[in-house]
Design an enzyme around this catalytic site. Structure first.
Site, PDB file in Angstrom:
ATOM      1  N   GLN A 141      29.852  27.168  31.536  1.00 27.08           N
ATOM      2  CA  GLN A 141      29.135  27.985  30.564  1.00 27.08           C
ATOM      3  C   GLN A 141      29.594  27.671  29.142  1.00 27.08           C
ATOM      4  OE1 GLN A 141      28.716  32.267  32.254  1.00 27.08           O
ATOM      5  NE2 GLN A 141      30.465  31.394  33.342  1.00 27.08           N
ATOM      6  N   ASN A 142      30.567  26.783  28.994  1.00 25.68           N
ATOM      7  CA  ASN A 142      31.165  26.487  27.701  1.00 25.68           C
ATOM      8  C   ASN A 142      30.386  25.397  26.967  1.00 25.68           C
ATOM      9  OD1 ASN A 142      33.108  28.308  28.505  1.00 25.68           O
ATOM     10  ND2 ASN A 142      34.538  26.723  29.181  1.00 25.68           N
ATOM     11  N   HIS A 159      24.865  25.932  29.045  1.00 26.31           N
ATOM     12  CA  HIS A 159      24.402  26.424  27.742  1.00 26.31           C
ATOM     13  C   HIS A 159      24.322  25.322  26.690  1.00 26.31           C
ATOM     14  CE1 HIS A 159      26.144  30.519  29.166  1.00 26.31           C
ATOM     15  NE2 HIS A 159      24.906  30.332  29.591  1.00 26.31           N
ATOM     16  N   SER A 292      35.988  32.998  34.036  1.00 30.67           N
ATOM     17  CA  SER A 292      34.760  33.683  33.622  1.00 30.67           C
ATOM     18  C   SER A 292      34.751  35.102  34.164  1.00 30.67           C
ATOM     19  CB  SER A 292      33.514  32.942  34.129  1.00 30.67           C
ATOM     20  OG  SER A 292      32.340  33.660  33.789  1.00 30.67           O
ATOM     21  N   ASN A 317      40.574  34.296  37.308  1.00 31.10           N
ATOM     22  CA  ASN A 317      40.288  34.820  35.977  1.00 31.10           C
ATOM     23  C   ASN A 317      41.257  35.949  35.671  1.00 31.10           C
ATOM     24  OD1 ASN A 317      38.295  34.954  33.606  1.00 31.10           O
ATOM     25  ND2 ASN A 317      38.362  37.086  34.280  1.00 31.10           N
ATOM     26  N   ILE A 318      41.836  35.932  34.487  1.00 32.95           N
ATOM     27  CA  ILE A 318      42.725  37.016  34.080  1.00 32.95           C
ATOM     28  C   ILE A 318      41.870  38.213  33.687  1.00 32.95           C
ATOM     29  CG2 ILE A 318      44.516  37.750  32.473  1.00 32.95           C
ATOM     30  CD1 ILE A 318      45.328  34.833  32.191  1.00 32.95           C
ATOM     31  N   GLY A 319      41.967  39.277  34.450  1.00 30.24           N
ATOM     32  CA  GLY A 319      41.156  40.462  34.198  1.00 30.24           C
ATOM     33  C   GLY A 319      40.013  40.572  35.189  1.00 30.24           C
ATOM     34  N   CYS A 335      44.576  29.524  33.995  1.00 32.60           N
ATOM     35  CA  CYS A 335      43.955  28.412  34.726  1.00 32.60           C
ATOM     36  C   CYS A 335      44.807  27.149  34.659  1.00 32.60           C
ATOM     37  CB  CYS A 335      42.571  28.127  34.164  1.00 32.60           C
ATOM     38  SG  CYS A 335      41.473  29.561  34.087  1.00 32.60           S
TER      39      CYS A 335
END
Length: 345
Positions: A141-142, A159, A292, A317-319, A335
């Site tokens: 997505q980056n 994207h 993500s 993913n952190i969170g 990561c």
């Protein structure tokens, strides 16, 4: 927060100075805090990857924070937590010349540094997985081109891409017309043009982003600005006073407004690209999400496709993410620390 990025343009010469404070501390600043690596979780991810024969990986902004690019939603360090700044919306960009001026001024300042950033160990690990035949397809997505810089080829930039890791040839102006026609027939969901382009919103003409940077410099020989902060897509924060005097070039062919060939917030991903990625998901036997939160539907839709196909899903993913309840494995680790530990054989 002032990250010490200063741009000056005396006599047409562009100079970007990055303070020592920024170079020493910014990369770690953008990585959210996380618990120590859990050896048992590492073993679980190793087993997940080992059992995968056609692994599809989808990455988001969290994979690039260790390269010095902030994300949007991380607690305390993401864009939304640090500032009241919001990304420019697609519809606003199309409707408003002042908003386009603000976007291009911020992008002009941030682009030299953003385009010079390098992959971190997570990008290199995924490239190695591809080289060894473990990674079937990579979707990001980056728009930072860091996967391409790391050598990934089985890649879809969902994207688009804000810049190219390669410089255009010296005779690009001569071949540009033929290149534009070629791109129109060559583009598909999994193959991307060599040079990142900026599009005219009126006639569709294309110009390489690096060439546009030179046009910015020519139009703004004495303009200077000090940036306050950095945004995930390469923009920097400028005051309205700084932006007001910035001159934005128009299309050389028709005089129309220019837009980078990326998907803005509020825009939709090209349907052909979506269909291409959906087919890759259906061909895969497992899906790994890296960095993500899956809050944006453009990426989340492929999680739904994987669930329909009953693919095992792992998330690094952190969170929290939008799909934690759909994952058989969830890891909260940086990561770049975890992925190099995994043996892709």
């Amino acid at each position: 927060m002032n990250l010490g990025l200063t741009l000056k343009a005396p006599k047409g010469l562009l100079m970007v100075n990055i303070s020592r404070q920024y170079s020493r501390r910014s990369i770690g600043f953008f990585v959210p805090s996380s618990p120590p690596l859990d050896p048992e979780k590492v073993k679980e991810l190793q087993r997940f990857v080992t059992l995968s024969k056609r692994l599809l990986v989808m990455t988001g902004a969290g994979i690039s924070t260790e390269s010095g690019i902030p994300d949007y939603r991380s607690e305390k360090v993401g864009l939304y937590a640090r500032t009241k700044q919001k990304p420019i919306q697609h519809g606003d960009f199309l409707r408003s010349a002042p908003i386009r001026q603000r976007y291009w001024a911020r992008n002009f300042v941030g682009w030299p540094r953003f385009s010079s950033l390098q992959p971190n160990p997570a990008h290199w690990a995924l490239s190695n997985w591809e080289r060894l035949g473990k990674l079937y397809w990579l979707v990001t997505q980056n728009v930072d081109a860091l996967h391409t810089k790391a050598g990934s080829q089985r890649l879809t930039e969902l994207h688009g891409c804000m810049h190219s890791p390669r410089d255009p040839p010296a005779n690009l102006e001569y071949i540009l017309g033929a290149y534009n026609m070629w791109c129109a027939t060559w583009w598909c969901g999994g193959v991307k043009p060599i040079y990142t382009m900026v599009l005219c919103l009126d006639c569709g003409a294309q110009i390489p982003r690096g060439v546009l940077q030179e046009r910015f410099e020519a139009l703004n020989p004495t303009w200077s600005a000090e940036a306050h902060g950095l945004a995930p897509d390469g923009d920097v924060f400028l005051t309205e006073e700084q932006v007001q005097s910035f001159q934005v070039p128009s299309c050389a062919q028709c005089g129309g407004p220019l837009k980078p060939d990326v998907v803005f917030f509020g825009d939709t991903v090209n349907p052909d690209r979506v269909d291409f990625v959906r087919r890759r998901v259906k061909e895969a036997d497992s899906l790994l999400v890296v960095g993500s939160s899956l809050q944006v539907y453009s990426g989340y839709r492929f999680i739904l496709t994987a669930r329909e196909k009953q693919l095992p899903i792992a998330i690094l993913n952190i969170g929290p993410t939008r799909s934690d309840d759909l994952a058989c494995l969830k890891l909260d680790s940086p990561c770049g620390e975890l992925l190099p530990l995994i043996d892709p054989h």
